[in-house]
Design an enzyme around this catalytic site. Structure first.
Site, PDB file in Angstrom:
ATOM      1  N   ARG A 106     -14.011  10.777  -0.800  1.00 52.59           N
ATOM      2  CA  ARG A 106     -13.980  11.413   0.527  1.00 52.59           C
ATOM      3  C   ARG A 106     -14.663  12.778   0.466  1.00 52.59           C
ATOM      4  NH1 ARG A 106      -8.291  10.855   1.782  1.00 52.59           N
ATOM      5  NH2 ARG A 106      -8.900   8.679   1.764  1.00 52.59           N
ATOM      6  N   GLY A 143      -9.703  10.131  -2.643  1.00 55.75           N
ATOM      7  CA  GLY A 143      -9.921  11.557  -2.357  1.00 55.75           C
ATOM      8  C   GLY A 143     -11.264  12.077  -2.859  1.00 55.75           C
ATOM      9  N   LYS A 144     -11.634  11.682  -4.086  1.00 59.11           N
ATOM     10  CA  LYS A 144     -12.908  12.180  -4.632  1.00 59.11           C
ATOM     11  C   LYS A 144     -14.095  11.631  -3.841  1.00 59.11           C
ATOM     12  CE  LYS A 144     -11.375  12.991  -9.382  1.00 59.11           C
ATOM     13  NZ  LYS A 144     -11.609  12.689 -10.820  1.00 59.11           N
ATOM     14  N   THR A 190      -5.099   3.112  -3.401  1.00 57.92           N
ATOM     15  CA  THR A 190      -6.288   3.833  -3.895  1.00 57.92           C
ATOM     16  C   THR A 190      -5.927   5.281  -4.223  1.00 57.92           C
ATOM     17  OG1 THR A 190      -6.906   4.452  -1.652  1.00 57.92           O
ATOM     18  CG2 THR A 190      -7.899   2.462  -2.526  1.00 57.92           C
ATOM     19  N   THR A 191      -4.654   5.641  -4.077  1.00 56.66           N
ATOM     20  CA  THR A 191      -4.291   7.039  -4.373  1.00 56.66           C
ATOM     21  C   THR A 191      -4.081   7.218  -5.868  1.00 56.66           C
ATOM     22  OG1 THR A 191      -2.975   8.880  -3.530  1.00 56.66           O
ATOM     23  CG2 THR A 191      -1.758   6.933  -4.183  1.00 56.66           C
ATOM     24  N   ASP A 199      -0.164   5.150   0.857  1.00 54.80           N
ATOM     25  CA  ASP A 199      -0.413   6.175   1.889  1.00 54.80           C
ATOM     26  C   ASP A 199      -0.536   5.555   3.278  1.00 54.80           C
ATOM     27  OD1 ASP A 199      -2.224   7.634  -0.665  1.00 54.80           O
ATOM     28  OD2 ASP A 199      -0.541   8.634   0.303  1.00 54.80           O
ATOM     29  N   ASN A 240       0.521  10.946  -7.444  1.00 52.69           N
ATOM     30  CA  ASN A 240       0.996  10.997  -6.045  1.00 52.69           C
ATOM     31  C   ASN A 240       2.079   9.952  -5.798  1.00 52.69           C
ATOM     32  OD1 ASN A 240      -0.979  12.896  -5.718  1.00 52.69           O
ATOM     33  ND2 ASN A 240      -2.404  11.552  -4.641  1.00 52.69           N
ATOM     34  N   ASP A 252       0.880  -1.164   0.000  1.00 55.95           N
ATOM     35  CA  ASP A 252       0.000   0.000   0.000  1.00 55.95           C
ATOM     36  C   ASP A 252       0.928   1.228   0.000  1.00 55.95           C
ATOM     37  OD1 ASP A 252      -2.226   1.802   0.724  1.00 55.95           O
ATOM     38  OD2 ASP A 252      -1.262   1.815   2.696  1.00 55.95           O
TER      39      ASP A 252
HETATM   40  C1  XBP Z   1      -5.085   6.288   0.812  1.00 53.68           C
HETATM   41  C2  XBP Z   1      -6.274   6.936   0.250  1.00 53.68           C
HETATM   42  C3  XBP Z   1      -6.093   8.053  -0.735  1.00 53.68           C
HETATM   43  C4  XBP Z   1      -5.331   9.213  -0.097  1.00 53.68           C
HETATM   44  C5  XBP Z   1      -5.543  10.496  -0.887  1.00 53.68           C
HETATM   45  O1  XBP Z   1      -4.588   5.467  -0.223  1.00 53.68           O
HETATM   46  O2  XBP Z   1      -7.380   6.515   0.538  1.00 53.68           O
HETATM   47  O3  XBP Z   1      -7.387   8.477  -1.095  1.00 53.68           O
HETATM   48  O4  XBP Z   1      -5.858   9.432   1.209  1.00 53.68           O
HETATM   49  O5  XBP Z   1      -5.130  10.309  -2.225  1.00 53.68           O
HETATM   50  P1  XBP Z   1      -3.780   4.074   0.133  1.00 53.68           P
HETATM   51  P2  XBP Z   1      -6.136  10.694  -3.430  1.00 53.68           P
HETATM   52  O6  XBP Z   1      -4.603   2.974  -0.489  1.00 53.68           O
HETATM   53  O7  XBP Z   1      -2.435   4.249  -0.510  1.00 53.68           O
HETATM   54  O8  XBP Z   1      -3.692   3.963   1.654  1.00 53.68           O
HETATM   55  O9  XBP Z   1      -6.664  12.074  -3.108  1.00 53.68           O
HETATM   56  O10 XBP Z   1      -5.285  10.665  -4.682  1.00 53.68           O
HETATM   57  O11 XBP Z   1      -7.193   9.626  -3.408  1.00 53.68           O
HETATM   58 MG    MG Z   2      -2.935   3.240   3.289  1.00 55.48          MG
END
Ligand code: XBP
Ligand code: MG
Length: 249
Positions: free
Chosen positions: A58, A55-56, A127-128, A14, A132, A12
């Site tokens: 959210r 992000g969208k 999911t980012t 973030d 990024n 993963d």
């Molecule tokens: C974490 C997420 C992402 C980030 C924001 O991703 O849920 O939405 O918070 O990035 P991961 P975006 O699966 O790596 O933990 O605004 O590009 O979604």
């Molecule tokens: Mg994560």
């Protein structure tokens, strides 16, 4: 390929490779301000909103919750506004990361390099947004960062966000490996559920945004990947596999 051997690591991004969410939160707030919106996500609210991956998604979740009267806006107008906010946010986040706002978590780079040298295949399942990933790893590893990763699945290739297993299932498919030949690395409850639903044994390294999450079902929960070696991973993977074989006996 021997069924019990470890062949690939799936990371993963973030919260796992790096503690990025404070930088994401600042970028969201900067985009709201740039658009003259009176929204502000403090740490407590953002910790709650992180229950929504993407992000969208959210932004949409928050908008619907904070302003239930939005029925006045038609679907496309709302989506256009969300897309605009997210584009500004992604640009702000990319700039912050390129300026050094985020470092890899302890032990991550050493483990990536030693696993790669040891012949394990590495993948990313996040999911980012793809920009990024590039901003983070180009800044943290260097311009040749891409050489380490055989497969990258992200928001642009796997629209069904965690806890849905799509991103991990697509990663396994592209690796052409069964889940039992891999280990997943996550930081959140959504991420653990997604990886587990794809059949993956998962190591969890929580952070300040996810420390309170439910990590039942994780292979191990560790404070970080500091001092975690490939030998550790092979032993833990063998343990998990033996556990599964016993359960089937
Ligand atoms: C974490 C997420 C992402 C980030 C924001 O991703 O849920 O939405 O918070 O990035 P991961 P975006 O699966 O790596 O933990 O605004 O590009 O979604
Ligand atoms: Mg994560």
């Amino acid at each position: 390929m021997t069924a019990t051997a470890l062949h690939a690591l799936i990371f993963d991004v973030d919260g796992t490779l790096a503690d990025t969410e404070s930088a994401h939160r600042a970028a969201f707030n900067q985009s709201f301000a740039e658009l003259g919106m009176d929204w502000h996500w403090d740490e407590a609210l953002y910790t709650e909103l992180l229950g929504i991956s993407g992000g969208k998604e959210r932004i949409q979740h928050y908008w619907r919750r904070a302003h239930p009267d939005i029925k006045a806006l038609n679907g496309q107008a709302m989506q256009d506004t969300i897309d605009r906010i997210h584009a500004l946010k992604t640009a702000a986040y990319e700039k912050a990361v390129q300026m050094g706002a985020v470092a890899l978590r302890p032990g991550v780079l050493k483990l990536i390099e030693s696993a790669f040298t040891d012949g394990l295949r590495l993948a990313i399942a996040t999911t980012t947004s793809p920009v990024n990933i590039t901003a983070l790893l180009r800044t943290a590893i260097g311009p040749d960062w891409r050489q380490y990763f055989t497969v990258i699945e992200d928001a642009s290739t796997a629209p069904r966000k965690k806890p849905h297993p799509q991103v991990y299932l697509q990663t396994l498919q592209r690796l052409q490996l069964p889940a039992c030949a891999c280990l997943a690395f996550e930081d959140s409850e959504n991420g653990l559920q997604s990886a587990t639903a794809a059949g993956l044994a998962t190591l969890v390294t929580p952070n300040s945004f996810t420390a309170h999450h439910d990590f039942r079902g994780a292979l191990r929960v560790l404070p970080s990947l500091r001092d975690v070696s490939v030998a550790h991973l092979r032993a833990w993977h063998a343990e998990a596999f033996a556990g599964m074989a016993l359960a089937r006996a």
